[in-house]
Design a protein around this motif. Structure first.
Motif, PDB file in Angstrom:
ATOM      1  N   ILE A 139       0.857  -1.191   0.000  1.00  0.00           N
ATOM      2  CA  ILE A 139       0.000   0.000   0.000  1.00  0.00           C
ATOM      3  C   ILE A 139       0.890   1.237   0.000  1.00  0.00           C
ATOM      4  CG2 ILE A 139      -1.820   1.242   1.240  1.00  0.00           C
ATOM      5  CD1 ILE A 139      -2.570  -1.465   2.509  1.00  0.00           C
ATOM      6  N   GLN A 140       0.526   2.232  -0.814  1.00  0.00           N
ATOM      7  CA  GLN A 140       1.342   3.433  -0.935  1.00  0.00           C
ATOM      8  C   GLN A 140       0.957   4.474   0.114  1.00  0.00           C
ATOM      9  OE1 GLN A 140       0.908   5.847  -4.491  1.00  0.00           O
ATOM     10  NE2 GLN A 140       3.139   6.179  -4.555  1.00  0.00           N
ATOM     11  N   CYS A 141       1.965   5.034   0.759  1.00  0.00           N
ATOM     12  CA  CYS A 141       1.752   6.150   1.666  1.00  0.00           C
ATOM     13  C   CYS A 141       1.625   7.423   0.831  1.00  0.00           C
ATOM     14  CB  CYS A 141       2.919   6.264   2.654  1.00  0.00           C
ATOM     15  SG  CYS A 141       2.898   7.772   3.654  1.00  0.00           S
ATOM     16  N   GLN A 142       0.568   8.188   0.994  1.00  0.00           N
ATOM     17  CA  GLN A 142       0.324   9.372   0.174  1.00  0.00           C
ATOM     18  C   GLN A 142       1.198  10.556   0.589  1.00  0.00           C
ATOM     19  OE1 GLN A 142      -1.567   9.225  -2.570  1.00  0.00           O
ATOM     20  NE2 GLN A 142      -1.708   7.050  -2.009  1.00  0.00           N
ATOM     21  N   ALA A 204       9.387  -0.787  -2.417  1.00  0.00           N
ATOM     22  CA  ALA A 204       8.751  -0.846  -3.737  1.00  0.00           C
ATOM     23  C   ALA A 204       7.333  -1.418  -3.610  1.00  0.00           C
ATOM     24  CB  ALA A 204       9.578  -1.690  -4.693  1.00  0.00           C
ATOM     25  N   LYS A 205       6.551  -1.250  -4.655  1.00  0.00           N
ATOM     26  CA  LYS A 205       5.154  -1.697  -4.629  1.00  0.00           C
ATOM     27  C   LYS A 205       5.060  -3.212  -4.527  1.00  0.00           C
ATOM     28  CE  LYS A 205       0.761  -1.193  -7.147  1.00  0.00           C
ATOM     29  NZ  LYS A 205       0.103  -0.593  -8.326  1.00  0.00           N
ATOM     30  N   TYR A 206       5.939  -3.899  -5.237  1.00  0.00           N
ATOM     31  CA  TYR A 206       5.924  -5.363  -5.231  1.00  0.00           C
ATOM     32  C   TYR A 206       7.250  -5.874  -4.674  1.00  0.00           C
ATOM     33  CZ  TYR A 206       2.184  -4.373  -8.497  1.00  0.00           C
ATOM     34  OH  TYR A 206       1.057  -3.875  -9.075  1.00  0.00           O
ATOM     35  N   PRO A 207       7.226  -6.780  -3.683  1.00  0.00           N
ATOM     36  CA  PRO A 207       8.472  -7.322  -3.122  1.00  0.00           C
ATOM     37  C   PRO A 207       9.276  -8.051  -4.186  1.00  0.00           C
ATOM     38  CG  PRO A 207       6.589  -7.864  -1.723  1.00  0.00           C
ATOM     39  CD  PRO A 207       6.028  -7.310  -2.997  1.00  0.00           C
ATOM     40  N   CYS A 208      10.588  -7.915  -4.123  1.00  0.00           N
ATOM     41  CA  CYS A 208      11.485  -8.621  -5.049  1.00  0.00           C
ATOM     42  C   CYS A 208      12.619  -9.214  -4.237  1.00  0.00           C
ATOM     43  CB  CYS A 208      12.029  -7.667  -6.112  1.00  0.00           C
ATOM     44  SG  CYS A 208      13.209  -8.440  -7.225  1.00  0.00           S
ATOM     45  N   GLU A 209      12.652 -10.536  -4.141  1.00  0.00           N
ATOM     46  CA  GLU A 209      13.693 -11.208  -3.365  1.00  0.00           C
ATOM     47  C   GLU A 209      14.992 -11.351  -4.144  1.00  0.00           C
ATOM     48  OE1 GLU A 209      12.076 -14.905  -2.183  1.00  0.00           O
ATOM     49  OE2 GLU A 209      10.482 -14.053  -0.945  1.00  0.00           O
ATOM     50  N   ASP A 210      14.908 -11.242  -5.465  1.00  0.00           N
ATOM     51  CA  ASP A 210      16.077 -11.467  -6.317  1.00  0.00           C
ATOM     52  C   ASP A 210      16.842 -10.158  -6.507  1.00  0.00           C
ATOM     53  OD1 ASP A 210      17.964 -12.265  -8.083  1.00  0.00           O
ATOM     54  OD2 ASP A 210      16.580 -13.247  -9.476  1.00  0.00           O
ATOM     55  N   LYS A 211      17.951  -9.997  -5.793  1.00  0.00           N
ATOM     56  CA  LYS A 211      18.740  -8.771  -5.900  1.00  0.00           C
ATOM     57  C   LYS A 211      19.347  -8.603  -7.284  1.00  0.00           C
ATOM     58  CE  LYS A 211      20.080  -8.076  -1.058  1.00  0.00           C
ATOM     59  NZ  LYS A 211      21.217  -7.857  -0.144  1.00  0.00           N
ATOM     60  N   SER A 212      19.686  -9.724  -7.945  1.00  0.00           N
ATOM     61  CA  SER A 212      20.314  -9.633  -9.264  1.00  0.00           C
ATOM     62  C   SER A 212      19.387  -8.971 -10.273  1.00  0.00           C
ATOM     63  CB  SER A 212      20.724 -11.024  -9.755  1.00  0.00           C
ATOM     64  OG  SER A 212      19.599 -11.855  -9.918  1.00  0.00           O
ATOM     65  N   GLN A 213      18.068  -9.217 -10.160  1.00  0.00           N
ATOM     66  CA  GLN A 213      17.121  -8.594 -11.070  1.00  0.00           C
ATOM     67  C   GLN A 213      17.093  -7.080 -10.874  1.00  0.00           C
ATOM     68  OE1 GLN A 213      15.124 -10.178 -13.482  1.00  0.00           O
ATOM     69  NE2 GLN A 213      16.540 -11.837 -13.068  1.00  0.00           N
ATOM     70  N   LEU A 214      17.078  -6.638  -9.628  1.00  0.00           N
ATOM     71  CA  LEU A 214      17.096  -5.204  -9.354  1.00  0.00           C
ATOM     72  C   LEU A 214      18.409  -4.572  -9.799  1.00  0.00           C
ATOM     73  CD1 LEU A 214      15.407  -5.104  -5.826  1.00  0.00           C
ATOM     74  CD2 LEU A 214      14.467  -4.246  -7.966  1.00  0.00           C
ATOM     75  N   ARG A 215      19.500  -5.302  -9.617  1.00  0.00           N
ATOM     76  CA  ARG A 215      20.794  -4.773 -10.043  1.00  0.00           C
ATOM     77  C   ARG A 215      20.829  -4.604 -11.567  1.00  0.00           C
ATOM     78  NH1 ARG A 215      23.411  -8.174  -7.583  1.00  0.00           N
ATOM     79  NH2 ARG A 215      23.789  -7.021  -5.659  1.00  0.00           N
ATOM     80  N   LEU A 216      20.296  -5.565 -12.305  1.00  0.00           N
ATOM     81  CA  LEU A 216      20.206  -5.440 -13.761  1.00  0.00           C
ATOM     82  C   LEU A 216      19.325  -4.263 -14.162  1.00  0.00           C
ATOM     83  CD1 LEU A 216      19.825  -9.174 -14.868  1.00  0.00           C
ATOM     84  CD2 LEU A 216      21.732  -7.657 -15.367  1.00  0.00           C
ATOM     85  N   PHE A 217      18.213  -4.092 -13.439  1.00  0.00           N
ATOM     86  CA  PHE A 217      17.279  -3.007 -13.716  1.00  0.00           C
ATOM     87  C   PHE A 217      17.971  -1.646 -13.554  1.00  0.00           C
ATOM     88  CE2 PHE A 217      14.085  -0.195 -11.488  1.00  0.00           C
ATOM     89  CZ  PHE A 217      13.489   0.264 -12.655  1.00  0.00           C
ATOM     90  N   ILE A 218      18.719  -1.470 -12.460  1.00  0.00           N
ATOM     91  CA  ILE A 218      19.417  -0.202 -12.207  1.00  0.00           C
ATOM     92  C   ILE A 218      20.508   0.038 -13.247  1.00  0.00           C
ATOM     93  CG2 ILE A 218      20.875   1.025 -10.546  1.00  0.00           C
ATOM     94  CD1 ILE A 218      19.352  -0.435  -8.319  1.00  0.00           C
TER      95      ILE A 218
END
Length: 614
Positions: A139-142, A204-218
């Motif tokens: 849930i997003q904090c406004q 983030a809005k959706y949890p991501c356990e895979d750090k490698s995916q976030l690292r690729l994204f950045i």
């Protein structure tokens, strides 16, 4: 799973429009009845209304074991293939039980990732439902525009003062509430993206356990010169619709099959050129080499695959063990043959030299027991005293060479002028009794082998004084096959690191384990018996007192501890459950003290002495 009866799909076999609700059953009827698509039929005639082009290629479903048209087969990253019928049943069971999807093979523990689910041959709405099982929407904090779980949101909104109250960390630029800024700066991982990745995982809005995916994204956003501001990253991730990162991850071309794969589907070899291939080509390459009885190598150079390379194969653990044992055998055969060839060449050169210098006093090869036995004019007691004297000098020479010279070749350094000589063994230590059977325990008499016995006892007593009653005996382990494998590792380490990294370390164990080690060396398959805090390998300690607690007594109260040669190489800090050392390192240890060393090759250590005490 409820399907809408108003939707229709085209059958690839009979070109009929079929209600979506009956589609899987209709496709399955073709799989079950067509002799070209199953392994049960014998009739080779095609159905009248079946598409001929679909009959050309088939594959086997790893679950139902039927031969199915390749168009109806999906290959999972774990290298198991399944038909549409089995995949549909897996999706139905997953949604019904509200559980994450895993490979249908019981012995395979691969859990489907988000990109795998997206590729499943199912409708988009069911794909979305399955993705929700992997990551629950926050849930997003406004006020601050970050996302929080149901349990966190109420408490956070009561204390949140909005974006203006957040201060960027001077190291990672993550916006932190000023109450927690000082603590964050102390724990911040300066110079890396780790702090940003951990922040995204938590907000983030959706949890991501895979750090490698976030690292690729950045990294991909940086490559495209896009903003890596925290709020921009969180907004982009929120728009990806149940995917923890956008689905268009960067891809590269495999140099063998010329197919495009995401970075996660590539394997990087440990060769100097760091060649890269997709995992499919990697698996096929090693399978073909094993069929041809060849040593396993990089497909683009002659680099011999190491155990760390083989452990990364995306195959079952049983298959990996088969490949690993095969490679160890081939490596042993290779180095044994290489050493035999080199030994023959050295013997040939030595023979030629002796023939030309037979009367020269300049020869400096070491006299061995066989030479001393031929001395005339001395009785047996006098010859035995000479043997003991020579043995002590040979042991001191080899030990001092290892400790002081750091020579690339541990056993072929300059001779000591105090030792009478005629011949020198190029592989095994010169102080060994080579007339003993292989894998033998050679007892060291404190008087006859005073130098060697005292060397072991002194190291043992550095931390064990007042911790034991008496020494029962000290045995030298003379396992020639094991030592030759260790020597091959030592030469490779010295060549690679340009220095000697051998250390004398201790290893305590049970009586049964001691017997197994003497025969088969330090087997990593037993890793975990006493914990894996710094990695899943063979453990050694610089202090005998630490190994003492693992030296379990037998019925007579006798304990056993090895004093071993260990090739430490480059040392990294270990972690719980680590199966291989980090890339570029050879062993792991306990932080900066390095009082505990973990090695991951069976022949990376040699247990030369067995101390039995109580």
């Amino acid at each position: 799973m409820e399907l809408s009866p108003s939707l229709k799909k085209l059958c690839p076999f009979c070109d009929k429009q079929v209600d979506t609700i009956n589609y899987i059953e209709h496709i399955s009827s073709h799989q079950d009845t067509d002799p070209q698509l199953t392994n049960n039929g014998t009739d080779t005639e095609k159905k009248e209304d079946c598409e001929p082009s679909l009959m050309l290629q088939t594959g086997e479903c790893s679950k139902c074991l039927k031969q199915i048209s390749s168009d109806l087969i999906r290959l999972f990253p774990c290298n198991h293939s399944f038909c549409i019928k089995c995949i549909s049943r897996m999706a139905q069971d997953g949604l019904k039980a509200q559980k994450k999807l895993t490979c249908l093979i019981d012995t395979c523990s691969y859990q489907l990732k988000k990109r795998d689910i997206k590729r499943l041959p199912i409708e988009q709405r069911y794909c979305v439902q399955l993705l929700r099982l992997l990551s629950e929407e926050r849930i997003q904090c406004q006020k601050c525009l970050f996302y929080f779980s149901d349990e966190q949101i109420d408490e956070h909104e009561e204390i949140c003062s909005g974006r203006d109250s957040l201060i960027p960390c001077e190291k990672c630029s993550c916006p932190i509430d000023w109450h927690h800024l000082e603590k964050h700066i102390q724990e911040c991982k300066d110079g890396t993206d780790e702090s940003i990745i951990e922040f995204l995982q938590a907000r983030a809005k959706y949890p991501c356990e895979d750090k490698s995916q976030l690292r690729l994204f950045i990294n991909e956003r940086r490559r495209k010169h896009l903003s890596v501001d925290i709020w921009d990253l969180i907004e982009t991730l929120a728009e990806s619709d149940y995917f923890s990162v956008p689905s268009d991850l960067p891809q590269r071309l495999c140099e063998l099959c010329f197919q495009s794969y995401i970075f996660d589907d590539f394997f990087i070899y440990a060769c100097d050129q760091a060649h890269k291939t997709c995992y499919n080509c990697y698996s096929e390459h090693v399978k073909n080499q094993m069929k041809s009885n060849q040593i396993l190598t990089c497909p683009q150079c002659q680099f011999h695959l190491e155990d760390t390379d083989i452990q990364n194969l995306r195959l079952s653990q049983r298959d990996i063990e088969i490949f690993s044992n095969y490679q160890n055998q081939k490596i042993c055969e290779y180095h044994t043959h290489k050493m035999l060839v080199e030994e023959e060449e050295q013997q040939r050169q030595e023979t030629e030299r002796l023939l030309t210098l037979s009367d020269s006093p300049k020869c400096s090869s070491h006299l061995m027991d066989t030479d001393l036995n031929q001395l005339q004019g001395l009785n047996n007691d006098e010859i035995e005293k000479l043997k003991n004297y020579q043995h002590g000098k040979l042991f001191q020479l080899d030990r001092n060479t290892i400790r002081e010279n750091n020579s690339p070749n541990l056993w072929q350094n300059a001779a000591c002028a105090m030792i009478p000589t005629t011949t020198n063994h190029p592989i095994l230590p010169s102080y060994w009794k080579l007339n003993q059977p292989n894998q033998s325990k050679f007892p060291l008499d404190p008087k006859s082998y005073e130098s060697e016995y005292n060397f072991v006892l002194k190291k043992f007593n550095e931390t064990m004084v007042n911790s034991y009653t008496k020494i029962i005996n000290i045995d030298r382990i003379q396992n020639r096959r094991w030592f030759k494998q260790y020597q091959a590792h030592a030469e490779d380490f010295t060549s690679k690191l340009n220095k000697d990294t051998e250390k004398w370390l201790f290893h305590g164990c049970s009586p049964t384990a001691a017997d197994n080690i003497i025969k088969e060396c330090f087997n990593r398959s037993h890793a975990g018996a006493n914990g894996v805090a710094y990695g899943c390998g063979a453990y050694f300690a610089s202090q005998a007192l630490y190994s003492h607690k693992f030296a379990l007594p037998d019925a007579n109260g006798h304990r056993r501890m090895f004093l071993a040669r260990v090739l430490t190489g480059k040392i990294a800090v270990g972690a719980n459950g680590m199966k291989i050392p980090p890339a570029g390192f050879d062993s792991t240890s306990d932080a900066s003290q390095q009082s505990i060393i973990v090695v991951y090759h069976d022949a990376q250590a040699y247990g030369e002495y067995l101390i039995t005490y109580m």
